[in-house]
Structures are given as C-alpha cells and as structure tokens.
Scaffold this motif. Structure first.
Motif, PDB file in Angstrom:
ATOM      1  N   GLY A 139       0.847  -1.184   0.000  1.00  0.00           N
ATOM      2  CA  GLY A 139       0.000   0.000   0.000  1.00  0.00           C
ATOM      3  C   GLY A 139       0.881   1.231   0.000  1.00  0.00           C
ATOM      4  O   GLY A 139       2.014   1.192  -0.492  1.00  0.00           O
ATOM      5  N   LYS A 140       0.401   2.304   0.572  1.00  0.00           N
ATOM      6  CA  LYS A 140       1.180   3.538   0.664  1.00  0.00           C
ATOM      7  C   LYS A 140       1.117   4.077   2.083  1.00  0.00           C
ATOM      8  O   LYS A 140       0.108   3.935   2.764  1.00  0.00           O
ATOM      9  N   ASP A 141       2.217   4.693   2.505  1.00  0.00           N
ATOM     10  CA  ASP A 141       2.210   5.314   3.816  1.00  0.00           C
ATOM     11  C   ASP A 141       1.640   6.726   3.717  1.00  0.00           C
ATOM     12  O   ASP A 141       1.144   7.133   2.654  1.00  0.00           O
ATOM     13  N   PRO A 147       5.546   3.688  -1.182  1.00  0.00           N
ATOM     14  CA  PRO A 147       5.137   2.278  -1.050  1.00  0.00           C
ATOM     15  C   PRO A 147       5.441   1.747   0.347  1.00  0.00           C
ATOM     16  O   PRO A 147       6.494   2.028   0.917  1.00  0.00           O
ATOM     17  N   HIS A 148       4.508   0.972   0.863  1.00  0.00           N
ATOM     18  CA  HIS A 148       4.626   0.494   2.245  1.00  0.00           C
ATOM     19  C   HIS A 148       3.885  -0.834   2.360  1.00  0.00           C
ATOM     20  O   HIS A 148       2.813  -1.007   1.781  1.00  0.00           O
ATOM     21  N   VAL A 149       4.460  -1.783   3.096  1.00  0.00           N
ATOM     22  CA  VAL A 149       3.802  -3.074   3.302  1.00  0.00           C
ATOM     23  C   VAL A 149       2.801  -2.936   4.450  1.00  0.00           C
ATOM     24  O   VAL A 149       3.187  -2.630   5.581  1.00  0.00           O
ATOM     25  N   ASN A 150       1.539  -3.150   4.141  1.00  0.00           N
ATOM     26  CA  ASN A 150       0.482  -3.078   5.150  1.00  0.00           C
ATOM     27  C   ASN A 150       0.188  -4.463   5.714  1.00  0.00           C
ATOM     28  O   ASN A 150       0.281  -5.470   4.997  1.00  0.00           O
ATOM     29  N   LYS A 151      -0.162  -4.503   6.980  1.00  0.00           N
ATOM     30  CA  LYS A 151      -0.524  -5.759   7.644  1.00  0.00           C
ATOM     31  C   LYS A 151      -1.932  -5.644   8.206  1.00  0.00           C
ATOM     32  O   LYS A 151      -2.295  -4.602   8.759  1.00  0.00           O
ATOM     33  N   HIS A 190       1.035  -2.269  14.291  1.00  0.00           N
ATOM     34  CA  HIS A 190       0.808  -0.986  13.637  1.00  0.00           C
ATOM     35  C   HIS A 190       0.065  -1.175  12.310  1.00  0.00           C
ATOM     36  O   HIS A 190       0.444  -2.006  11.495  1.00  0.00           O
ATOM     37  N   GLY A 191      -1.011  -0.431  12.117  1.00  0.00           N
ATOM     38  CA  GLY A 191      -1.782  -0.494  10.876  1.00  0.00           C
ATOM     39  C   GLY A 191      -2.957  -1.447  10.915  1.00  0.00           C
ATOM     40  O   GLY A 191      -3.762  -1.484   9.976  1.00  0.00           O
ATOM     41  N   PRO A 241     -10.183  -1.897  21.541  1.00  0.00           N
ATOM     42  CA  PRO A 241      -9.097  -2.242  20.603  1.00  0.00           C
ATOM     43  C   PRO A 241      -7.984  -1.205  20.651  1.00  0.00           C
ATOM     44  O   PRO A 241      -8.241  -0.007  20.679  1.00  0.00           O
ATOM     45  N   HIS A 242      -6.749  -1.676  20.672  1.00  0.00           N
ATOM     46  CA  HIS A 242      -5.604  -0.773  20.725  1.00  0.00           C
ATOM     47  C   HIS A 242      -4.374  -1.471  20.160  1.00  0.00           C
ATOM     48  O   HIS A 242      -4.290  -2.700  20.132  1.00  0.00           O
ATOM     49  N   ILE A 243      -3.425  -0.663  19.719  1.00  0.00           N
ATOM     50  CA  ILE A 243      -2.183  -1.178  19.168  1.00  0.00           C
ATOM     51  C   ILE A 243      -1.205  -1.432  20.308  1.00  0.00           C
ATOM     52  O   ILE A 243      -1.011  -0.595  21.182  1.00  0.00           O
TER      53      ILE A 243
END
Length: 201
Positions: free
Chosen positions: A78-80, A85-89, A136-137, A183-185
């Motif tokens: 995805g994108k940050d 470009p950024h790998v999203n999880k 994160h994410g 819910p929290h990170i």
C-alpha cells in the motif's frame, strides 16, 4: 548456504516451522523452490501445496495486486502517509473468521458465569488477542473483531433468562462498568535511533 548462490539479495523470516523466503530475483526464488522440494524429499518430507507458492511481491508492481498470509496476518503493498510504497498488515480474513467462531462458542458456554468473573475472563481473552494482532496499521481489524465479539456477548447474555436483559446502550454501559478493553495497538514499529558522536555530529 543459499545466499552465496543467489544473483540478488535474499532473506528468510522464520517462526517455528513456518517461514517466508524473499528473493530479489525471480530466478533465485524458483531455483530455491525446486531445490527445497528435493532436499525435503531426501528426508521423506514434502512441501505443503496449500501453503507453498511463489508470489511476485514488489513495490514496483501494481499496489495491492499481490498479497500473502503468514502467521495469521495478510501482507499487502500500500502507501504510507507520505505516499511512498509500504507493506500493510492486517488480520487475515480466515484467521479473523476462525477467531470469531471460537469466541462465539466461548460466549455460549460461559454466559451463565457471574458477571465479574465473566468480564474478567473476557478481558483476558481480548488482551491476548490484542497482544498478538495489535500491530501498527491493524487497528481496523481489531475494531471489527471487538465489535463482533461484544455483539456475541450481548446476544448470549440476553439468553440467560426468558426476557431480554440488556439493550445495546445498557450493554455498553456494562462494558464500561467492568472496564472491558477497547481495541488498541500494542506492538508499535521500532524507530531508528540517531547516534551523535562528539566531533562528528
């Protein structure tokens, strides 16, 4: 002993008996795939056809066009916030469904417990879930799990007697009363630390 034979960079990410190998060049990936199958065959083992595959996964390809699941997460480009470009999880859909099915069964089996004990156990389950999937994410997936999980709890609490005990607003007040986790990170990405050396800074 793999990297010296590769034409590009390569790495392995392993957890227990699951692993992901990443290769810069496709030919290295295919050569490794063939060699791995033969190597395992010598020990009368074989690769899982369901879990083993070669996937193009590059920031240079169309964003979102490829993804893979690993340890209950889905990884996708995805994108940050800056547009890079950024790998999203996120929680893998299958993992999310299975977790909700298990939680639904737990609610059904535990609905008659005393409320303090019930909500203490609920918090323990939510804490364990957030500790694992709270990366994160992934907050949207956590929020979805929390909403559906508490809906199950609401449903089965209202089946403790012949008449409905709680409306949705009253149930949310109950969640607040017993301090049910939201819910929290938990696992935030590590930030690079800059070191300043006297005379060189």
């Amino acid at each position: 002993m793999v990297i010296p034979h590769c034409g590009g960079e390569a790495c392995l990410i392993r957890f227990a008996d699951d692993f992901v190998c990443a290769f810069e060049k496709e030919e290295d990936a295919r050569r490794f795939y063939e060699a791995l199958g033969k190597r395992l065959g010598k020990f009368k083992l074989e690769l899982s056809a369901e879990k083993t595959q070669i996937i193009p996964f590059s920031a240079n390809s169309a964003l979102g066009s490829a993804s893979f699941n690993f340890l209950g997460f889905e990884f996708r480009w995805g994108k940050d916030r800056s547009g890079k470009p950024h790998v999203n999880k996120r929680t893998a859909r299958k993992s999310l469904r299975n977790s909700l099915m298990r939680f639904k069964l737990w609610c059904k089996e535990n609905r008659h417990r005393h409320l303090p004990d019930l909500f203490k156990a609920l918090n323990a389950k939510l804490r364990g879930y957030f500790n694992y999937f709270g990366v994160h994410g992934n907050l949207p997936s956590l929020a979805l799990f929390h909403y559906l999980a508490t809906k199950f709890m609401w449903k089965y609490l209202n089946q403790r007697s012949q008449r409905k005990s709680y409306n949705w607003d009253g149930f949310n007040q109950l969640l607040a009363q017993f301090g049910v986790l939201k819910p929290h990170i938990v696992n935030r990405p590590r930030r690079e630390r800059k070191m300043f050396v006297p005379g060189l800074a």
